[in-house]
Design an enzyme around this catalytic site. Structure first.
Site, PDB file in Angstrom:
ATOM      1  CE  LYS A 165      23.737  36.179 -11.282  1.00 25.47           C
ATOM      2  NZ  LYS A 165      22.464  37.005 -10.699  1.00 25.47           N
ATOM      3  CB  ILE A 183      26.475  23.305  -3.482  1.00 26.42           C
ATOM      4  CG1 ILE A 183      25.916  22.202  -2.358  1.00 26.42           C
ATOM      5  CG2 ILE A 183      25.232  23.852  -4.345  1.00 26.42           C
ATOM      6  CD1 ILE A 183      25.063  22.953  -1.520  1.00 26.42           C
ATOM      7  CG  ASP A 231      21.993  19.814  -5.064  1.00 21.21           C
ATOM      8  OD1 ASP A 231      22.079  19.663  -6.106  1.00 21.21           O
ATOM      9  OD2 ASP A 231      22.069  21.128  -4.501  1.00 21.21           O
ATOM     10  N   GLY A 271      23.565  16.544  -8.450  1.00 17.06           N
ATOM     11  CA  GLY A 271      24.711  16.122  -9.407  1.00 17.06           C
ATOM     12  C   GLY A 271      24.282  16.092 -10.820  1.00 17.06           C
ATOM     13  CB  THR A 331      23.694  21.133 -12.912  1.00 20.81           C
ATOM     14  OG1 THR A 331      22.195  21.247 -12.973  1.00 20.81           O
ATOM     15  CG2 THR A 331      24.186  22.192 -13.991  1.00 20.81           C
ATOM     16  CE  LYS A 388      22.099  20.830   0.819  1.00 18.74           C
ATOM     17  NZ  LYS A 388      20.993  21.811   0.463  1.00 18.74           N
ATOM     18  CE  LYS A 415      21.273  20.649  10.080  1.00 15.88           C
ATOM     19  NZ  LYS A 415      22.035  21.297  11.319  1.00 15.88           N
ATOM     20  CG  ASP A 473      20.999  32.665  -4.763  1.00 23.45           C
ATOM     21  OD1 ASP A 473      20.211  33.178  -5.255  1.00 23.45           O
ATOM     22  OD2 ASP A 473      21.691  31.519  -5.117  1.00 23.45           O
TER      23      ASP A 473
END
Length: 230
Positions: free
Chosen positions: A66, A147, A149, A151, A153, A177, A197, A205
């Site tokens: 989502k 995003i 992070d 890696g 998925t 990130k 962060k 979300d």
């Protein structure tokens, strides 16, 4: 072609009080790192970069729900403008990807084994949305995600698309990130590189909250505790 990223410094945060933040999130955020207007301007440039590289060829945009829904909507709008002279079509599809580690699940599940820190773990993803992944066979696909992070998925999704018969893939990411990757993944088009962060907003979300927030913000310790599930 080299694409320039917009890099957000580690210590950069704008005061929440300087922005129009919904009252329901009062006290939940420590700072604004990327205002909504800056996101839209950056997406406009990203669409031009994507069009310059992909050119006049058919392309399928695959939205990973989502978290990327707002980014995807803005990117489709800007790509439509950037590709106004193209004679080949652009199509859109939507999927949801759930990841699992060291547990079993049901549905369409693809497993892969990965060695990390000398420990072998089973990492799985479940893909939902497309009635059949074969719909993408032979196509060039731009995977749009919110995003990057660890890696893991995204790497497995790209591998699955390749195994399905997708001709070529690119990735378009709202955020990358600055953390150590468990798996190296191609990050072809990145809007912003951000520090490590706790980020929410613009579709991202925390326990299903903050997706409606227009700006990309950092959670406050009290906000994290408030919405923590026990």
């Amino acid at each position: 072609m080299t694409h320039v990223r917009a890099v957000i410094p580690d210590d950069f945060e704008l005061p929440v009080e300087a922005f129009d933040i919904p009252l329901c999130y009062q006290g939940d955020l420590s700072g604004v790192v990327i205002p909504e207007g800056l996101v839209r301007d950056r997406v406009r440039r990203l669409a031009k970069d994507i069009n310059a590289e992909i050119g006049n060829k058919p392309i399928a945009l695959l939205c990973v729900l989502k978290g990327s829904y707002k980014f995807f909507t803005a990117l489709v709008e800007e790509l439509t403008n950037a590709r106004s002279a193209c004679t080949e079509p652009m199509t859109v599809d939507f999927i949801r990807v759930k990841s699992y580690e060291d547990q079993s699940s049901t549905g369409q599940v693809i497993e892969y084994q990965q060695t990390h820190n000398v420990q072998l773990s089973t990492f799985q993803i479940q893909i939902m949305g497309l009635s059949n992944l074969d719909e993408l066979k032979g196509k060039s696909v731009l995977v749009v995600d919110d995003i990057s992070d660890t890696g893991r998925t995204l790497a497995k999704l790209l591998t699955t698309l390749k195994e399905t018969g997708v001709e070529k893939t690119w990735t378009a990411l709202l955020l990358s990130k600055r953390v150590k990757r468990v798996v190296d993944v191609p990050e072809d088009f990145v809007a912003f590189e951000i520090p490590d962060k706790f980020i929410v907003g613009y579709g991202l979300d925390y326990n299903q909250k903050f997706r409606d927030l227009g700006h990309i913000c950092v959670m406050s310790p009290s906000g994290i505790e408030k919405y923590k599930t026990h």
